[in-house]
Design a protein around this motif. Sequence first.
Motif, PDB file in Angstrom:
ATOM      1  N   PHE A   1      40.423  50.498  37.859  1.00 27.13           N
ATOM      2  CA  PHE A   1      39.055  50.267  37.410  1.00 27.13           C
ATOM      3  C   PHE A   1      39.072  49.676  36.000  1.00 27.13           C
ATOM      4  O   PHE A   1      38.386  48.699  35.708  1.00 27.13           O
ATOM      5  N   ALA A   2      39.886  50.275  35.131  1.00 25.71           N
ATOM      6  CA  ALA A   2      39.958  49.821  33.738  1.00 25.71           C
ATOM      7  C   ALA A   2      40.448  48.378  33.653  1.00 25.71           C
ATOM      8  O   ALA A   2      39.863  47.553  32.946  1.00 25.71           O
ATOM      9  N   SER A   3      41.495  48.063  34.394  1.00 21.91           N
ATOM     10  CA  SER A   3      42.043  46.701  34.318  1.00 21.91           C
ATOM     11  C   SER A   3      41.092  45.695  34.950  1.00 21.91           C
ATOM     12  O   SER A   3      41.005  44.551  34.509  1.00 21.91           O
ATOM     13  N   LEU A   4      40.358  46.111  35.972  1.00 25.07           N
ATOM     14  CA  LEU A   4      39.389  45.191  36.589  1.00 25.07           C
ATOM     15  C   LEU A   4      38.304  44.807  35.585  1.00 25.07           C
ATOM     16  O   LEU A   4      37.968  43.630  35.437  1.00 25.07           O
ATOM     17  N   MET A   5      37.748  45.802  34.901  1.00 22.30           N
ATOM     18  CA  MET A   5      36.688  45.502  33.923  1.00 22.30           C
ATOM     19  C   MET A   5      37.233  44.597  32.819  1.00 22.30           C
ATOM     20  O   MET A   5      36.558  43.679  32.367  1.00 22.30           O
ATOM     21  N   LEU A   6      38.485  44.828  32.418  1.00 25.99           N
ATOM     22  CA  LEU A   6      39.079  43.992  31.365  1.00 25.99           C
ATOM     23  C   LEU A   6      39.216  42.550  31.817  1.00 25.99           C
ATOM     24  O   LEU A   6      38.917  41.630  31.072  1.00 25.99           O
ATOM     25  N   LEU A   7      39.666  42.350  33.043  1.00 21.09           N
ATOM     26  CA  LEU A   7      39.886  40.970  33.468  1.00 21.09           C
ATOM     27  C   LEU A   7      38.577  40.212  33.659  1.00 21.09           C
ATOM     28  O   LEU A   7      38.551  38.986  33.565  1.00 21.09           O
ATOM     29  N   THR A   8      37.480  40.937  33.886  1.00 16.30           N
ATOM     30  CA  THR A   8      36.198  40.226  34.013  1.00 16.30           C
ATOM     31  C   THR A   8      35.757  39.628  32.677  1.00 16.30           C
ATOM     32  O   THR A   8      34.871  38.778  32.643  1.00 16.30           O
ATOM     33  N   TYR A   9      36.385  40.055  31.588  1.00 21.17           N
ATOM     34  CA  TYR A   9      36.027  39.525  30.267  1.00 21.17           C
ATOM     35  C   TYR A   9      36.357  38.037  30.135  1.00 21.17           C
ATOM     36  O   TYR A   9      35.889  37.382  29.208  1.00 21.17           O
ATOM     37  N   VAL A  10      37.196  37.504  31.054  1.00 24.78           N
ATOM     38  CA  VAL A  10      37.536  36.068  30.953  1.00 24.78           C
ATOM     39  C   VAL A  10      36.295  35.189  31.036  1.00 24.78           C
ATOM     40  O   VAL A  10      36.288  34.075  30.536  1.00 24.78           O
ATOM     41  N   VAL A  11      35.237  35.715  31.682  1.00 25.60           N
ATOM     42  CA  VAL A  11      34.032  34.890  31.810  1.00 25.60           C
ATOM     43  C   VAL A  11      33.268  34.779  30.492  1.00 25.60           C
ATOM     44  O   VAL A  11      32.310  34.015  30.393  1.00 25.60           O
ATOM     45  N   PHE A  12      33.697  35.538  29.496  1.00 24.56           N
ATOM     46  CA  PHE A  12      33.078  35.434  28.178  1.00 24.56           C
ATOM     47  C   PHE A  12      33.969  34.718  27.172  1.00 24.56           C
ATOM     48  O   PHE A  12      33.610  34.589  26.002  1.00 24.56           O
TER      49      PHE A  12
ATOM     50  N   ALA B   1      28.596  35.858  37.172  1.00 22.92           N
ATOM     51  CA  ALA B   1      29.688  36.754  36.765  1.00 22.92           C
ATOM     52  C   ALA B   1      29.398  37.345  35.391  1.00 22.92           C
ATOM     53  O   ALA B   1      29.590  38.540  35.149  1.00 22.92           O
ATOM     54  N   GLN B   2      28.893  36.509  34.481  1.00 22.40           N
ATOM     55  CA  GLN B   2      28.563  36.998  33.144  1.00 22.40           C
ATOM     56  C   GLN B   2      27.433  38.027  33.210  1.00 22.40           C
ATOM     57  O   GLN B   2      27.514  39.093  32.592  1.00 22.40           O
ATOM     58  N   ILE B   3      26.409  37.700  33.979  1.00 24.67           N
ATOM     59  CA  ILE B   3      25.264  38.605  34.076  1.00 24.67           C
ATOM     60  C   ILE B   3      25.675  39.910  34.744  1.00 24.67           C
ATOM     61  O   ILE B   3      25.229  40.989  34.357  1.00 24.67           O
ATOM     62  N   GLN B   4      26.561  39.806  35.718  1.00 27.33           N
ATOM     63  CA  GLN B   4      27.005  41.007  36.430  1.00 27.33           C
ATOM     64  C   GLN B   4      27.685  41.988  35.489  1.00 27.33           C
ATOM     65  O   GLN B   4      27.428  43.196  35.555  1.00 27.33           O
ATOM     66  N   VAL B   5      28.564  41.496  34.619  1.00 28.83           N
ATOM     67  CA  VAL B   5      29.239  42.382  33.660  1.00 28.83           C
ATOM     68  C   VAL B   5      28.200  43.060  32.767  1.00 28.83           C
ATOM     69  O   VAL B   5      28.257  44.264  32.518  1.00 28.83           O
ATOM     70  N   CYS B   6      27.234  42.282  32.309  1.00 24.31           N
ATOM     71  CA  CYS B   6      26.174  42.842  31.444  1.00 24.31           C
ATOM     72  C   CYS B   6      25.371  43.908  32.185  1.00 24.31           C
ATOM     73  O   CYS B   6      25.070  44.971  31.631  1.00 24.31           O
TER      74      CYS B   6
ATOM     75  N   ARG C   1      39.685  33.972  39.249  1.00 22.24           N
ATOM     76  CA  ARG C   1      40.243  34.033  40.606  1.00 22.24           C
ATOM     77  C   ARG C   1      41.710  34.459  40.576  1.00 22.24           C
ATOM     78  O   ARG C   1      42.135  35.316  41.347  1.00 22.24           O
ATOM     79  N   VAL C   2      42.480  33.857  39.668  1.00 20.71           N
ATOM     80  CA  VAL C   2      43.918  34.175  39.616  1.00 20.71           C
ATOM     81  C   VAL C   2      44.126  35.633  39.207  1.00 20.71           C
ATOM     82  O   VAL C   2      44.895  36.370  39.838  1.00 20.71           O
ATOM     83  N   LEU C   3      43.419  36.051  38.173  1.00 19.88           N
ATOM     84  CA  LEU C   3      43.582  37.428  37.693  1.00 19.88           C
ATOM     85  C   LEU C   3      43.097  38.448  38.728  1.00 19.88           C
ATOM     86  O   LEU C   3      43.725  39.481  38.941  1.00 19.88           O
ATOM     87  N   LEU C   4      41.974  38.109  39.397  1.00 22.52           N
ATOM     88  CA  LEU C   4      41.493  38.987  40.469  1.00 22.52           C
ATOM     89  C   LEU C   4      42.524  39.070  41.580  1.00 22.52           C
ATOM     90  O   LEU C   4      42.759  40.139  42.146  1.00 22.52           O
ATOM     91  N   GLY C   5      43.120  37.927  41.883  1.00 22.60           N
ATOM     92  CA  GLY C   5      44.143  37.906  42.938  1.00 22.60           C
ATOM     93  C   GLY C   5      45.293  38.843  42.608  1.00 22.60           C
ATOM     94  O   GLY C   5      45.718  39.648  43.450  1.00 22.60           O
TER      95      GLY C   5
END
Lengths: 173, 296
Positions: free
Chosen positions: B258-269, B160-165, B29-33
């Motif tokens: 786009f690149a930074s968004l995909m990177l920040l989603t890695y927090v769920v892993f 969130a994890q499944i979505q990235v996959c 949430r914080v990183l997305l914000g």
Amino acid sequence: MAIGRRVILHLFILFQLLVVLVTPNRDSFLGQKVTPFIDPYINFFEFASSWNFFAPDPGPPPLLIEWEQLDSSGIAVSEGHFPSEETYFFNDIKTRRVALTRFFVYSDQRHLEIWGAYLCRRHRDANGFRLWKSVGSIANLFDVQSGKRSARDPGEFQKTAVGTHFCKRDSKT
Amino acid sequence: MKSHLWQYFRAWEKFWMGASGETQVRALRVLLGIHLLIAYGIRAMDWKFLYSRDGVANWKNMREILPMSYRFSLFEWFSGDAAILIGMGVFLGLLALWCIGKRNVWIDLGVFVLHVSFLHHNLMVAYGMDLIVTFFIFYVLISNFKTREFNGLSIAYRFAQIQVCVIYAYSGWEKLKGVAWWRGEALWTVLANPQIARFDFGWTSHLPMMIIFSTYVTVLWEIYFCVLVWVPKLRRLTLFIGMLVHVGIGVTLFIPHFASLMLLTYVVFLTPAELNFLQNKFKMLARLPIRTLSKP
């Protein structure tokens, strides 16, 4: 009651999983069967995406949409193209313009009716606009290697006529 | 048979309801914000062209031509430039609250509703980042709900994890249909596209093997991400390769958001320990300029 809530909850999870897994591949047999039921949900929440980044091929090549402004006699008085060569400090501004260009290049109807109407709103003295779409090319690796062409050179744009949009009164005001 | 089915059901329930995920979802949430505040703050500068009455998006036009059924926007009912500007201000304000860790269901709902409203108000200028973000904002919203039966936090974490996959899997499989990816020249067609490449990458034409290698690594990593990231011994390597891919995209192309968004989603892993480690490193780096400047 708790069991009922549990069942609803698991049904929601299954439903959302179905949306996440099937929506990117709606042309599949399962996709075609469930799409009529899940379309309202997908469209409402904007879950419609096919996740085809740079796929199947990392195209398209450089694209432009061009126009000629016509006066009341049908004579071209000025011309323009989009996106312009203007450089932006923030990349996102350019990215959205490129996305918009692709949106119009892929559909002549959208190009004529939405972009044409926008040009009419911008140029209130125009009678109409003649519209084209132009497609450049990607430099061949060996041409760049041998110095025949620069990697930044989009080459000669292939221009295709889209049609003429005549400004209506509600487009002009 | 019945006991097997019950076992599978218990495993399913444990997967969806039994995960903690609080640290990861909070970090997301914080990183997305932060990310969205920057990205949509920049988009707000272009509001006149993108969303105003004189801009490119005309709601009536779009409703007639585009598939807009069930696609609603607040700005359909609150039309006009003032509404757009107020909506933007509120949206960015809510994202700022996310940045400082403030959360409740109303803030999250406000972010989601306004995000979708802007998206629907002008779908023509949406690109990958906007579409990906919709899912993660939705999952953050779900994480607010907790009852005896419903552990929204755990469900949001798992989705969130499944979505990235799913994103990587479909993107990779779709690439298998492309001739350029099979031939190993796909990266060249990206780097030599002046509309999306930031700089002149003509010099890479002298390193064709690097281009071919990078092309194949990209497509293979994307396809197998959804499996490898769940293998404990390969998780960090998988995420590291992803980091290289997305840093490469951010540096070379005009799509850093786009690149930074995909990177920040890695927090769920990441595990809570790994997240705490990164947070401490970041705090240390943030204090470095102050320490350097205050040295006699």
